[in-house]
Design an enzyme around this catalytic site. Sequence first.
Site, mmCIF file in Angstrom:
data_model
loop_
_atom_site.group_PDB
_atom_site.id
_atom_site.type_symbol
_atom_site.label_atom_id
_atom_site.label_comp_id
_atom_site.label_asym_id
_atom_site.label_seq_id
_atom_site.Cartn_x
_atom_site.Cartn_y
_atom_site.Cartn_z
ATOM 1 N N LYS A 91 0.769 -1.251 -0.069
ATOM 2 C CA LYS A 91 0.121 -0.063 -0.066
ATOM 3 C C LYS A 91 0.763 1.348 -0.089
ATOM 4 C CE LYS A 91 -1.988 -1.409 3.530
ATOM 5 N NZ LYS A 91 -3.027 -1.850 5.037
ATOM 6 N N ASP A 101 -5.451 -5.070 10.758
ATOM 7 C CA ASP A 101 -6.975 -4.328 10.828
ATOM 8 C C ASP A 101 -7.923 -5.485 10.354
ATOM 9 O OD1 ASP A 101 -5.745 -4.598 8.203
ATOM 10 O OD2 ASP A 101 -6.415 -2.606 7.383
HETATM 11 C C1 GLC Z 1 -3.164 -4.900 2.613
HETATM 12 C C2 GLC Z 1 -1.855 -5.535 3.891
HETATM 13 C C3 GLC Z 1 -2.973 -6.167 4.670
HETATM 14 C C4 GLC Z 1 -4.066 -5.354 5.228
HETATM 15 C C5 GLC Z 1 -4.793 -4.879 3.982
HETATM 16 C C6 GLC Z 1 -5.988 -3.954 4.374
HETATM 17 O O1 GLC Z 1 -3.219 -5.886 1.972
HETATM 18 O O2 GLC Z 1 -1.153 -6.300 3.444
HETATM 19 O O3 GLC Z 1 -2.096 -6.505 6.067
HETATM 20 O O4 GLC Z 1 -4.859 -6.118 5.931
HETATM 21 O O5 GLC Z 1 -3.837 -4.167 3.192
HETATM 22 O O6 GLC Z 1 -5.617 -2.796 5.197
#
Ligand code: GLC
Length: 453
Positions: free
Chosen positions: A155, A191
């Site tokens: 991200k 999360d």
């Molecule tokens: C990305 C991260 C993951 C997280 C998701 C939503 O996929 O790798 O850990 O839960 O974003 O934020």
Amino acid sequence: MQDQNLKDFLKEFIISDSQLQEVYKRFTAEIRKGLSQAAHKQADTKCYMTYVQDLPTGDEKGNYLALDLGGTNFRVLRVALKGHHEAEINSKVYAVPKEIMTGSGTQLFDHIANCLAEFVNEHSLGDQHLPLGFTFSFPCIQLGLTKGLLVRWTKGFQCAGVEKEDVGRLLKEAIARRGDLVIEVMAILNDATGTLMSCAHRNPECRIGVIIGTGCNACYVERVENAELLEPEYKIDKPNILVNTEWGAFGENGQLEFVRTDYDRKVDKHSLNAGTQLFEKMISGMYLGELVRLVLHDAIQKNLIFVRNTVKHNFINILKKDIGCIETRFISEIENDSFPDFQQTRNILKELFGLEKASVEDCQKLRYICECISKRAAKLVAVGLSGLINKIAEPHVVVGVDGSVYRFHPHFDFYMRETMHKLVNPKTRFELMLSEDGSGRGAALVAAVASKN
Ligand code: GLC
């Protein structure tokens, strides 16, 4: 939208029912691989153990601090669990400047500790020694509740010196460097795990937490006997374990090539983490706007939209150069707009291109482009959720959902359900519930459940 040429151009974004079935088959096989000792290494979806084995009862009480890193914003929260399924939350959002997102790990964790200290001081919490839950939303190999090794950044984060390190330790060290805070880090969690815990706090039938926001991921309740990577001592007293699937990584071994388009390949190529998180890049808020930008650029160039517009070469230039100019929230706004005024769409077109008078037909076409891209995203999330629901195989499964795409898009929920009804075993009734602050409440709940043990 009637224009057959534009429809033909966008055909590759429409996933047919037989393609859906195929994605479903491949996805569920990948999850099984992630859980298995023998195949784990080859799996895209690593299905990490969270070391959270209990769902909340609703009776949890106490005051907690929580940190939430990994979405659009960084937040510090104070969570008061009040029993009776209730919680009271105060929070503050702090910016994470781009330089910090791609700077050094030390800078990042110092920034986090500074924000935490500011929050503690503002709320006069300094003398309370509150336990803290750290929602760190990136793939981590957990070696227990308070130890998590970052596998890799996702991200748009790329801080040096953090991958393979224990983020719990880095946080504790940054707090120690300040020397003025006494804080016990009780839990590190994802999360998606936070969302599951937070929704289970309100509804005991919740078994899955899913995030459809900046990134996309899900966590679910698995039986310990299926979790081959879980050490035997965790299988003695407890029947379940929460598994962080990290499903955003699905597709990295080529399993999604039959539905990916050249636009997906371009989005991936321009990202900081090329070649990874390919499922996520077809779904989440960080990428949907980019897909629309690239598609719209080509559609204009091929004379499929804004055909009669004399300054369309300006549009093409803007779309070509201005990476990120189409924000994912525009997609929600455009799909939420009403025919024939298209007021929001017109505002966006004015903001983007200085276009004063867009025709109704062009607004409809733009909406169609957005729809194709968001529908595809929702279908893919639905495939993942259906796979997990069928794996859980209980008569009633509640799914807790969070994330800006799901929250703000007017039809995402509907698109998801439509596909889930095709894929979920008819013996199971499923429900989707919107999470209330999964990352904050969830972090406090993990810390609370941990301290009970
Ligand atoms: C990305 C991260 C993951 C997280 C998701 C939503 O996929 O790798 O850990 O839960 O974003 O934020």
